[in-house]
Scaffold this motif. Structure first.
Motif, short mmCIF file in Angstrom:
data_model
loop_
_atom_site.label_atom_id
_atom_site.label_comp_id
_atom_site.label_asym_id
_atom_site.label_seq_id
_atom_site.Cartn_x
_atom_site.Cartn_y
_atom_site.Cartn_z
N ILE A 10 0.84 -1.20 0.00
CA ILE A 10 0.00 0.00 0.00
C ILE A 10 0.88 1.25 0.00
CG2 ILE A 10 -0.20 -0.03 2.52
CD1 ILE A 10 -3.01 1.16 2.17
N ASN A 11 0.52 2.22 -0.81
CA ASN A 11 1.25 3.47 -0.87
C ASN A 11 0.35 4.54 -1.47
OD1 ASN A 11 3.56 5.13 -0.51
ND2 ASN A 11 4.05 4.91 -2.68
N LEU A 12 0.52 5.78 -1.04
CA LEU A 12 -0.31 6.88 -1.52
C LEU A 12 0.55 8.14 -1.60
CD1 LEU A 12 -3.17 8.00 -2.19
CD2 LEU A 12 -3.43 8.48 0.25
N LYS A 14 1.04 12.29 -3.75
CA LYS A 14 0.48 13.34 -4.58
C LYS A 14 1.59 14.33 -4.91
CE LYS A 14 -2.69 17.29 -4.43
NZ LYS A 14 -3.68 18.04 -3.62
N HIS A 72 -2.01 12.25 -8.73
CA HIS A 72 -2.25 11.41 -7.55
C HIS A 72 -1.83 9.99 -7.91
CE1 HIS A 72 -4.70 14.18 -5.03
NE2 HIS A 72 -4.99 14.73 -6.20
N ARG A 74 -1.51 5.99 -6.22
CA ARG A 74 -1.78 5.10 -5.09
C ARG A 74 -1.60 3.65 -5.53
NH1 ARG A 74 -6.52 7.34 -6.88
NH2 ARG A 74 -8.22 5.93 -7.51
N SER A 75 -1.10 2.85 -4.62
CA SER A 75 -0.85 1.44 -4.90
C SER A 75 -1.37 0.60 -3.76
CB SER A 75 0.66 1.19 -5.08
OG SER A 75 0.92 -0.17 -5.34
N THR A 80 -1.99 -0.41 -9.14
CA THR A 80 -1.53 0.97 -9.05
C THR A 80 -2.44 1.85 -9.89
OG1 THR A 80 0.77 0.22 -8.79
CG2 THR A 80 0.42 2.51 -9.43
#
Length: 559
Positions: A10-12, A14, A72, A74-75, A80
C-alpha cells in the motif's frame, strides 16, 4: 527489503507540476519511480509510462494558462492507480481515446508519431478513464501487476503451511481452536460469502449484456454450440483419464475398511439432492427472485438469456435498458476487483485453517493417497495444453497470465465462487471479448466438472477394490456415463462430489459408508478439483475466442 515490501502492499502519494512540457517530463520521472517501487518494471513499465505521457499531454494541451498538473498515485496489493488532472477546457474524449487506424506505410515523422500514439492508446484504452469535473480534466490510469498478485498469493500459501506446522508443534490445542474459530474461519467464510454474493448478479448482468448486444443471433448460437461441444469433449476425456489412471496405479487396499468410523446418516439424507432429470425440469424457475436467493446458476442462466433476447425486441426502450444493464455489469465487476485485494489474506487464513484442522502428518499421508488423483489432474493439464496447441495458442503464455488466478481458485475451492475471478482473468489477463466469457464461464461452472469426473472415477473404483467388489466391463461403461451425467448436474460448491460418490457407490453395489474413507481429505481434494474445473472453463473460453477472433492481442501478448 521491508520498505519495498510495504510499498508493494500500500502506498499513496500526490505531486504537483507545471502544466507544460517540463512538468510532463518531471511527472514522468515521478511515475517511473513509483512504478518501479510498486514492482512494475521492464516492458510493462515502459508501456504504462507512454500511456501516462499521452494522457498528461492531452490534459496539458487543454489546460488553462497558469494551471497546474496534479498527479495522484496510489498502490494497493498489486494494483496501481494514477489520476492526472488540470483545470482547462473539456477534452473531446471520443477523438482522443478512439484514435484512427495508423498509416504504417506513411513516411513522414508526423505520420509515424501519430501511428505510435494510436497504438499506445488503442492498447491501453481499457485501463484509461476520463471525466470532466469542476472545470478540470481528469484521466485515470490503472495498472495491475499480475506478478505481484502471484507473489503475494504464493507467499500467503507457503506462509500458511509453515505457520500451520509450527503452531501444531508449539501451540496448545486450546489456542489453535480459539485462533481458528475466532479469526481464520470467519475471515475465510467472509471472503467466500463475498464471492458467492457477487456471483449471481455478475453472471446475470454479464449474460444479459452479452445477448442484448448480439446483432447476429445465429453467430451467438454458433458460439454456444462450440462452447458446449468443447465442454462435453473435455468432460468425456476427464472421465476416461480417471478410469485410466486407476487401472494403472490401482490404489486402495482392503485393510482400509477397518477405518470406517464416521456416521453416514447426513450423507444418505442428501443422496436425492442431485438428479440430472430434476435439473432439466427445474431449469425454468417458478419466480424471478428465487434463483438469485438460492444461487441456482442454471436458472440464472435461463433468466439471463431470456432477458437479453427480450431487450432487443422492445423497440425504442432497448438502448436505455441495455445501457442500464451495462452499467450494472461494470458495477459488479468493480466490486469484484475490490474483493480481490484481500485474496492473499483469505488464502492465508483458508490454508492455515486446513493445516491446523488436519495436522501436518495427515497432510503427508494425504499426498501419498492422492497420488493417483493428482496424476489424473496432471494428465488433464496436458490435455488442455494439447487442445490449446491445436487451436494455435501458446500454453506457456496462457499459464503466465492465468497462474495467479489458478492459485486463488485453488484456495477458494468452489467453481461457483470462482466465476467472478475467471471472468476477471479473461478480461484483464487474456483479452477475451465479453461476448465469449460472459457466456462460457458461468456455463462452465454449471456443466463442466473435469476435476470432479477424474476424482469420481478414481474414488469409486478404489472403494470398490477396497470392499472387494468386482466391477465388470459393462458396469464400468455405465459408471462412466453416470459420472458424466451427474457431473453436469452437480453444483459447483465444496462437498458436492461426496453426495454424487455415494450415489455411484450404490450403483455398483459398494456400501455407501465407503465415502467416509475419503471424506477426511475433502477440503484438500476440493481445492484441486476447483482448480482443474476452472482451468478447463478458461481453456475452452480461450479456444472458442481464438476461433472467433475475439481476443485483444494487445492485452494477451503483452510482456
Amino acid at each position: 527489503m521491508r520498505a519495498a515490501f510495504f510499498y508493494a502492499i500500500i502506498n499513496l502519494m500526490k505531486n504537483i507540476f507545471t502544466a507544460d512540457n517540463t512538468g510532463i517530463g518531471n511527472a514522468t520521472d515521478f511515475i517511473r519511480s513509483f512504478l518501479n517501487n510498486a514492482g512494475i518494471k521492464g516492458t510493462e513499465n515502459n508501456k504504462n509510462l507512454l500511456a501516462a505521457e499521452e494522457a498528461m499531454g492531452e490534459i496539458v494541451a487543454h489546460a488553462d494558462e497558469g494551471s497546474q498538473l496534479i498527479v495522484h498515485a496510489r498502490s494497493f496489493l498489486g494494483t496501481t492507480v494514477f489520476d492526472f488532472s488540470a483545470a482547462g477546457q473539456p477534452i473531446d474524449i471520443q477523438k482522443t481515446f478512439s484514435p484512427s487506424i495508423p498509416d504504417y506505410w506513411a513516411e513522414s515523422d508526423t505520420a509515424i508519431n501519430t501511428g505510435l500514439r494510436s497504438l499506445i492508446l488503442s492498447s491501453m484504452w481499457r485501463n484509461l478513464k476520463y471525466k470532466y469535473k469542476d472545470g478540470s480534466n481528469i484521466i485515470q490510469l490503472t495498472v495491475t501487476s499480475s506478478t505481484h498478485a502471484l507473489i503475494l498469493t504464493l507467499g500467503a500459501l507457503i506462509a500458511a503451511v509453515l505457520v500451520g506446522i509450527l503452531l501444531t508443534v508449539i501451540a496448545p490445542e486450546e489456542f489453535i481452536s480459539v485462533l481458528d474459530e475466532n479469526f481464520l474461519t470467519p475471515v475465510k467464510n467472509m471472503y467466500m460469502n463475498a464471492l458467492k454474493m457477487i456471483a449471481a448478479p455478475l453472471v446475470f448482468f454479464s449474460i444479459v449484456v452479452c445477448f442484448s448486444k448480439q446483432s447476429n443471433p445465429m453467430g451467438l448460437g454458433r458460439i454456444g454450440i462450440k462452447i458446449i461441444g468443447l465442454y462435453m469433449v473435455t468432460t468425456i476425456i476427464a472421465t476416461c483419464v480417471g478410469l485410466g489412471v486407476f487401472f494403472i496405479f490401482r490404489p486402495g487396499h482392503p485393510s482400509a475398511v477397518t477405518e470406517v468410523t464416521q456416521n453416514i446418516s447426513g450423507i444418505i439424507s442428501k443422496v436425492e439432492e442431485i438428479s440430472f432429470r430434476n435439473m432439466i425440469i427445474e431449469i425454468v424457475p417458478d419466480n424471478f427472485l428465487s434463483p438469485f436467493l438460492k444461487s441456482n446458476m442454471i436458472q440464472i442462466l435461463f433468466l439471463a438469456v431470456i432477458t437479453g433476447l427480450a431487450i432487443g425486441l422492445i423497440g425504442d426502450y432497448s438502448t436505455r435498458i441495455s445501457s442500464w444493464f451495462e452499467g450494472c455489469c461494470e458495477l459488479f465487476l468493480k466490486i469484484v476487483s475490490i474483493i480481490m485485494h484481500v485474496t492473499p489474506l483469505a488464502v492465508f487464513c483458508s490454508i492455515l485453517s486446513m493445516v491446523l484442522k488436519t495436522g501436518p502428518m495427515l497432510l503427508l499421508s494425504v499426498l501419498s493417497m492422492l497420488a493417483t488423483f493428482l496424476s489424473g489432474l496432471g494428465v488433464m493439464i496436458l490435455v488442455y495444453c494439447m487442445v490449446m496447441l491445436l487451436a494455435g495458442i501458446n500454453p506457456l503464455l496462457f499459464f503466465k497470465h492465468y497462474l495467479s488466478y489458478m492459485i486463488q481458485v485453488f484456495a477458494i475451492a468452489s467453481s461457483n465462487a470462482s466465476i467472478s475471478l475467471n471472468m476477471e482473468a479473461c478480461k484483464k489477463e487474456l483479452g477475451i471479448d465479453s461476448k465469449i466469457y460472459s457466456l462460457s464461464i458461468p456455463l462452465g461452472a454449471t456443466i463442466n466438472m473435469d476435476g470432479t469426473c477424474v476424482l469420481l472415477a478414481v474414488q469409486t473404483l478404489m472403494l470398490a477394490q477396497i470392499y472387494g467388489v468386482v466391477v465388470p466391463a459393462g458396469a464400468i461403461v455405465t459408471l462412466a456415463i453416470s459420472i458424466i451425467l451427474m457431473s453436469i448436474g452437480a453444483p459447483g460448491v465444496p462437498g458436492a462430489g461426496v453426495v454424487i460418490l455415494s450415489m455411484l457407490l450404490s450403483l455398483i453395489g459398494v456400501p455407501v459408508e465407503g465415502v467416509t474413507l475419503v471424506m477426511g481429505v475433502g477440503p484438500l481434494i476440493g481445492m484441486f478439483i476447483s482448480m482443474c474445473n476452472c482451468l478447463g472453463d478458461v481453456v475452452v473460453t480461450m479456444v472458442v475466442a481464438k476461433s472467433e477472433k475475439m481476443i485483444d492481442l494487445n492485452v494477451y501478448k503483452r510482456k
